[in-house]
Design a protein around this motif. Structure first.
Motif, short mmCIF file in Angstrom:
data_model
loop_
_atom_site.label_atom_id
_atom_site.label_comp_id
_atom_site.label_asym_id
_atom_site.label_seq_id
_atom_site.Cartn_x
_atom_site.Cartn_y
_atom_site.Cartn_z
N UNK A 28 -30.81 -1.88 78.30
CA UNK A 28 -30.84 -2.15 76.88
C UNK A 28 -29.73 -1.39 76.21
N UNK A 29 -29.61 -1.62 74.91
CA UNK A 29 -28.61 -0.89 74.15
C UNK A 29 -27.26 -1.56 74.25
N UNK A 30 -26.23 -0.86 73.76
CA UNK A 30 -24.89 -1.44 73.74
C UNK A 30 -24.43 -1.86 75.12
N UNK A 31 -23.89 -3.06 75.21
CA UNK A 31 -23.34 -3.54 76.47
C UNK A 31 -24.36 -3.96 77.48
N UNK A 32 -25.60 -4.24 77.04
CA UNK A 32 -26.65 -4.61 77.98
C UNK A 32 -27.29 -5.93 77.56
N UNK A 69 -34.98 -15.49 62.14
CA UNK A 69 -35.62 -14.19 62.35
C UNK A 69 -34.65 -13.25 63.02
N UNK A 70 -34.64 -11.99 62.62
CA UNK A 70 -33.73 -11.04 63.27
C UNK A 70 -34.10 -10.86 64.73
N UNK A 71 -33.09 -10.76 65.55
CA UNK A 71 -33.34 -10.54 66.98
C UNK A 71 -33.97 -9.18 67.19
N UNK A 72 -34.95 -9.09 68.10
CA UNK A 72 -35.56 -7.78 68.34
C UNK A 72 -34.54 -6.81 68.90
N UNK A 73 -34.61 -5.60 68.45
CA UNK A 73 -33.68 -4.56 68.88
C UNK A 73 -34.37 -3.62 69.86
N UNK A 74 -33.81 -3.52 71.04
CA UNK A 74 -34.35 -2.60 72.02
C UNK A 74 -33.69 -1.24 71.86
N UNK A 75 -34.39 -0.18 72.23
CA UNK A 75 -33.77 1.14 72.13
C UNK A 75 -32.56 1.27 73.05
N UNK A 76 -31.59 2.05 72.62
CA UNK A 76 -30.41 2.28 73.44
C UNK A 76 -30.82 2.99 74.72
N UNK A 77 -30.14 2.71 75.83
CA UNK A 77 -30.49 3.41 77.07
C UNK A 77 -30.25 4.91 76.91
N UNK A 78 -31.10 5.70 77.52
CA UNK A 78 -30.98 7.15 77.41
C UNK A 78 -31.57 7.81 78.63
#
Length: 405
Positions: free
Chosen positions: A66-70, A93-102
């Motif tokens: 998830x996150x940028x580039x995923x 509808x806004x696309x669901x946002x997943x948390x950035x990888x960490x």
């Protein structure tokens, strides 16, 4: 590079490090196969990647990038309201946002101290107790990881600064592979031992940091003009350094958003070599995260080329993304046993190399890959669409792709 299923291990020269003419590997084929054999012990991973050694901590984001580039969820691509009985279109509808990888603090501790945590227990516990959030690092977990990095690299302040900057800017943690034996195929069992990239070996850490900063800029530049999201994860990676005893292979291998890096690897001769090696490994991880995309998307193209050319170098030359030839064999991209996953990884490097040059306003040293046979253009377009938002900053072909030879 990969030469056997379940392997993400590199063991050959990157084309950019070779002379402009076709680069013939000095390693015999069995040596390359050994360098690219599945990691052992441990269960096999997806095709194209080495299995992680037992006891390797799995990152929390490994199975769901998830996150940028995923990749985004499939539902996000089709988000939007439908018309009903001739009514006006509803607002999408806004696309669901997943948390950035960490990487969590506990995972970072395991990456940084895979076999000697007990010897540093008091200091490790002090990092756990003594770090609350700050303006610069508002997360206690983030500050704890910075403390652990300072502890791990305390013998080399310059390396500590580089490792901390890498974590602050990219979320990746530069630590250690654990000691284990790897099945090297023809070359037998390989003894891998942990070793930090410090002092005389600090250049490897600096090359890694530079490469990942380049990936950050590359993805951001492509995303600025891409028609859809760039889905090539290059953040929050576990980087595990080691040395192979009395050997120079494998240069690197990857599994579960972890890249293991050999300080004595035969590929790691320059910053450019390391940059392309890491991009190659990251492609295998992203390919797996996209459900083994290369097998489904590129096999028809790859199989058609092989059916036409077999292993004949003169026939394969216009189709091979890179110049590397296996001694006694053929182009690495089409070497029997490597399969479409290696063709795809070499194609990814060619895409990266050409797009990077275009973004920097540099002329290509040779004709664009997409301007070769029609198969090249199709593979190029598929790769760009799947991972890089369809972005292509390379100039269009002047007269269109030539016919197949």
């Amino acid at each position: 590079m990969i030469a056997a299923p379940s392997s993400g291990i590199l063991g050959t020269m990157r084309p950019e490090a070779t002379p402009p003419l076709v680069a013939v590997l000095t390693l015999a084929l069995p040596v390359i196969v050994a360098a690219c054999a599945p990691a052992s012990p441990g269960p096999p991973g997806p095709a194209g990647k080495a299995a992680a050694p037992p006891g390797t901590p799995a990152l929390a984001v490994a199975s769901v990038p998830s996150g940028p580039g995923t990749p985004e969820p499939a539902s996000a691509a089709s988000a939007g309201a439908a018309q009903a009985h001739g009514a006006q279109d509803a607002a999408p509808s806004p696309a669901p946002t997943e948390p950035a990888p960490a990487i969590s603090a506990d995972e970072a501790e395991a990456i940084l101290f895979p076999g000697d945590a007990a010897a540093h227990r008091d200091a490790i516990d002090a990092c756990r107790r003594g770090n609350a959030g700050t303006a610069a690092a508002p997360s206690p977990g983030h500050e704890r990881i910075r403390c652990l990095l300072a502890l791990r690299y305390q013998g080399d302040p310059q390396a500590a600064t580089s490792a901390t900057a890498l974590f602050d800017q990219n979320g990746s943690v530069a630590g250690l592979e654990r000691e284990h034996m790897m099945d090297g195929g023809y070359r037998g069992m390989l003894h891998l031992v942990p070793e930090l990239p410090v002092r005389a070996e600090r250049r490897h850490l600096e090359w890694t940091v530079s490469a990942i900063a380049d990936f950050d800029a590359f993805v951001a530049d492509l995303a600025a003009t891409a028609s859809s999201p760039v889905r090539y994860r290059h953040r929050a990676l576990a980087l595990k350094y080691f040395r192979s005893v009395r050997a120079r292979t494998p240069s690197a291998y990857a599994s579960g958003w972890t890249v293991a890096y050999n300080l004595s690897g035969s590929l790691h001769r320059s910053a450019d070599d390391v940059r392309e090696t890491l991009f190659h490994e990251l492609f295998h991880l992203n390919d797996g995260a996209h459900g083994g995309w290369s097998q489904a998307a590129l096999s028809p193209i790859y199989d058609g080329i092989v059916a036409r050319c077999g292993t004949r170098i003169t026939c394969l030359t216009p189709y091979s993304p890179n110049e590397t030839i296996v001694k006694g064999g053929t182009y690495y991209s089409f070497q029997p046993g490597n399969g479409v996953v290696e063709y795809a990884a070499e194609l990814a490097i060619r895409y990266y190399r050409e797009q990077r040059a275009a973004l920097r306003g540099k002329r290509l040293a040779k004709a664009p890959f997409k301007c070769g046979p029609p198969e090249n253009a199709r593979a190029w377009s598929l790769l760009a669409g799947e991972f890089f938002g369809g972005a292509d900053r390379v100039s269009p072909c002047r007269e269109g792709p030539p016919a197949a030879p």
